[in-house]
Design an enzyme around this catalytic site. Structure first.
Site: not given
Length: 287
Positions: A11-12, A57-58, A98, A122, A126, A148
């Site tokens: 998305q980013l 990213a995962y 995140t 996760y 990170k 989010w």
């Protein structure tokens, strides 16, 4: 200034390309292997970027609990490889992290320098990625934590809710996890501001305001009905986390304090999440 984006499927990266232009270099798995230092370094050396924005990213939070090796490779090893390249080449790194690096127990908005205590695979991977950036290139990097994230592109909570609301007679949504929805477009603008100004430091960026997942879902349905994305309302009921068990622990409260980011990214203005959600859903309804 030559900006290279790492990651081309999320998305980013989608929003970064929309802002930076279609000729933006986005490196995906078919272009290089970010988990292998020599392969990545060779690719980047040929491109000679001034700035790298890491949008890879995962992010499959629950799946990460059983897929730790791949999760760590993408969220930690690859980040270390990028930081090493930047240290040797002089390139500036914008890295996105995140809210999951925090334990969610604070009860007030998290500051960028608050201690981190990730609760699951996760968040831990990170956090490992953050650590390498801050150790290797502290003055040559901008670390931006967010939360989010959604957009008109890809899979996310908004699109999942729209699909379920169209198919189901009733939904239950968690009401005791509190955070802030973030349109990927606003996050992309903050990343680009950091890249162009080479703004070093650790910052938080989300949209403005606070919501539970339940609040978010209600707003999604209300706006979707207004915009013709749904043709009927269904019952949406609140439930506690204890009634919706998942493999990974999630922070109960992960609102991020953006005070320093508002000053650092002066050319970006955080907007309330509901207004951003409406704008994103206008995009969906026009497609």
């Amino acid at each position: 200034m030559k900006i290279v984006v790492i990651g081309n499927a999320g998305q980013l990266s989608y929003e970064l390309v929309r802002i930076l232009g279609e000729d933006t270099i986005c490196l995906g798995p078919e272009d290089t292997d970010i988990t292998k230092e020599d392969v990545l370094s060779k690719t980047l050396s040929q491109l000679s970027p001034d700035v790298i924005i890491n949008a890879a990213a995962y992010t499959a939070v629950d799946k990460a609990e059983d897929d730790l090796a791949l999760c760590h490779a993408i969220n930690a090893t690859a980040v270390e490889n990028l930081a090493k390249y930047c240290k040797s080449s002089g390139a500036f790194l914008v890295h996105v992290s995140t809210d999951y690096v925090f334990n969610g127990h604070k009860g007030s908005p998290y500051l960028p320098d608050d201690p981190i205590e990730p609760q699951g695979a996760y968040g831990k991977t990170k956090a490992d990625g953050e650590k390498t950036v801050l150790e290797l290139v502290p003055k040559q990097s901008c670390l931006i934590r967010t939360a989010w994230v959604y957009s008109a592109y890809g899979n996310n909570f908004v699109k999942t809710m729209l699909r379920l609301m169209a198919d189901k007679p009733q939904l239950t949504v968690i009401d005791d996890q509190i955070g802030t929805p973030t349109w990927a477009k606003g996050l992309a603008q903050a990343c680009i501001s950091a890249a162009k100004n080479k703004t070093a430091g650790v910052f938080h960026w989300t949209d403005e305001g606070v919501a539970s997942w339940y609040d978010f879902a209600l707003a999604i349905q209300e706006l979707a009905l207004e915009k013709g994305l749904l043709d009927k309302a269904i019952s949406v009921l609140p439930i506690p986390t204890s009634e919706y068990l998942t493999p990974a622990k999630r922070p109960h409260y992960s609102v991020l304090d953006k005070t320093s980011a508002r000053k650092a990214f002066a050319d970006c203005t955080p907007t309330h999440w509901r207004k951003q959600l409406s704008a994103m859903m206008d995009e969906l309804s026009s497609n």
